[in-house]
Write a protein that holds these residues in place. Structure first.
Motif, PDB file in Angstrom:
ATOM      1  N   THR A  33       0.850  -1.161  -0.189  1.00 45.32           N
ATOM      2  CA  THR A  33      -0.152   0.070   0.144  1.00 45.32           C
ATOM      3  C   THR A  33       0.909   1.146  -0.050  1.00 45.32           C
ATOM      4  O   THR A  33       1.904   1.151   0.459  1.00 45.32           O
ATOM      5  N   ARG A  34       0.313   2.272  -0.374  1.00 42.60           N
ATOM      6  CA  ARG A  34       0.947   3.612  -0.683  1.00 42.60           C
ATOM      7  C   ARG A  34      -0.100   4.763  -0.076  1.00 42.60           C
ATOM      8  O   ARG A  34      -1.060   4.842  -0.770  1.00 42.60           O
TER       9      ARG A  34
ATOM     10  N   ARG B 112      -5.047  -0.927  -9.075  1.00 40.27           N
ATOM     11  CA  ARG B 112      -5.199  -0.036  -7.913  1.00 40.27           C
ATOM     12  C   ARG B 112      -6.722   0.010  -7.382  1.00 40.27           C
ATOM     13  O   ARG B 112      -7.454   0.392  -8.037  1.00 40.27           O
TER      14      ARG B 112
ATOM     15  N   LYS C 272      -4.369   0.568 -13.972  1.00 42.28           N
ATOM     16  CA  LYS C 272      -3.430   1.667 -14.067  1.00 42.28           C
ATOM     17  C   LYS C 272      -2.728   1.577 -15.471  1.00 42.28           C
ATOM     18  O   LYS C 272      -2.202   0.602 -15.741  1.00 42.28           O
TER      19      LYS C 272
ATOM     20  N   THR D 140      -0.976   8.196 -10.974  1.00 40.25           N
ATOM     21  CA  THR D 140      -2.355   8.161 -10.708  1.00 40.25           C
ATOM     22  C   THR D 140      -3.395   9.187 -11.542  1.00 40.25           C
ATOM     23  O   THR D 140      -2.927  10.466 -11.220  1.00 40.25           O
TER      24      THR D 140
ATOM     25  N   ARG E 123      -1.689  -1.611  -4.105  1.00 41.32           N
ATOM     26  CA  ARG E 123      -0.861  -1.878  -5.446  1.00 41.32           C
ATOM     27  C   ARG E 123      -0.890  -3.404  -5.699  1.00 41.32           C
ATOM     28  O   ARG E 123      -0.293  -4.228  -5.175  1.00 41.32           O
ATOM     29  N   THR E 124      -1.368  -3.820  -6.916  1.00 36.99           N
ATOM     30  CA  THR E 124      -1.663  -5.337  -7.370  1.00 36.99           C
ATOM     31  C   THR E 124      -1.088  -5.238  -8.850  1.00 36.99           C
ATOM     32  O   THR E 124      -1.588  -4.657  -9.768  1.00 36.99           O
ATOM     33  N   ASP E 125       0.109  -6.193  -8.994  1.00 39.86           N
ATOM     34  CA  ASP E 125       0.491  -6.557 -10.208  1.00 39.86           C
ATOM     35  C   ASP E 125      -0.262  -7.647 -10.730  1.00 39.86           C
ATOM     36  O   ASP E 125      -0.120  -8.762 -10.049  1.00 39.86           O
TER      37      ASP E 125
ATOM     38  N   GLU F 278      -3.743   3.653  -1.460  1.00 40.38           N
ATOM     39  CA  GLU F 278      -3.928   2.677  -2.611  1.00 40.38           C
ATOM     40  C   GLU F 278      -3.291   1.228  -2.208  1.00 40.38           C
ATOM     41  O   GLU F 278      -2.346   1.112  -1.695  1.00 40.38           O
TER      42      GLU F 278
ATOM     43  N   THR G  99      -1.572  -3.539 -14.229  1.00 42.01           N
ATOM     44  CA  THR G  99      -1.383  -3.200 -12.884  1.00 42.01           C
ATOM     45  C   THR G  99      -2.782  -2.583 -12.322  1.00 42.01           C
ATOM     46  O   THR G  99      -3.345  -1.898 -12.936  1.00 42.01           O
TER      47      THR G  99
END
Length: 119
Positions: A58-59, A79, A97, A102, A69-71, A67, A77
């Protein structure tokens, strides 16, 4: 009863709901491929069990917005933008994304929903 001190606690996660009862993030997830949904769900669960957690999962985006974050397995990608409100994580907006930054429109959607919750 066993001592619960030091036991990990799961932070509840809920989906933002419109006044009409729609859950936009849940709807977005349902439209994704099953493998993408599973990857995002796994990261959301990791955030729940480790909250508060930072990079790379997360960020913070500022003003209480975060957010996940998932690859994705499809080389894309995803979010999910969320906030922490009333002792739970609230998934406000999700998107694929496509650029490094963003998009402002996606941030605006999440911030508007966050403000709605805080009223």
């Amino acid at each position: 009863m066993a001592d619960m001190v030091g036991m990990p606690q799961k932070t509840p996660l809920v989906f933002y709901r419109t006044g009409a009862g729609r859950e936009p993030v849940r709807g977005w997830l349902k439209r994704l491929d099953e493998n993408e949904r599973r990857a995002i769900g796994k990261d959301l669960m990791r955030a729940q069990w480790r909250w508060p957690v930072g990079m790379p999962l997360t960020r913070p985006l500022g003003e209480g917005l975060w957010e996940v974050r998932t690859d994705l397995p499809t080389n894309r990608t995803a979010r999910v933008l969320f906030c922490f409100c009333r002792e739970r994580l609230v998934a406000l907006h999700g998107f694929i994304k496509k650029t490094r930054a963003t998009p402002k429109a996606d941030l605006a959607i999440a911030r508007n929903r966050q403000k709605e919750l805080e009223r």
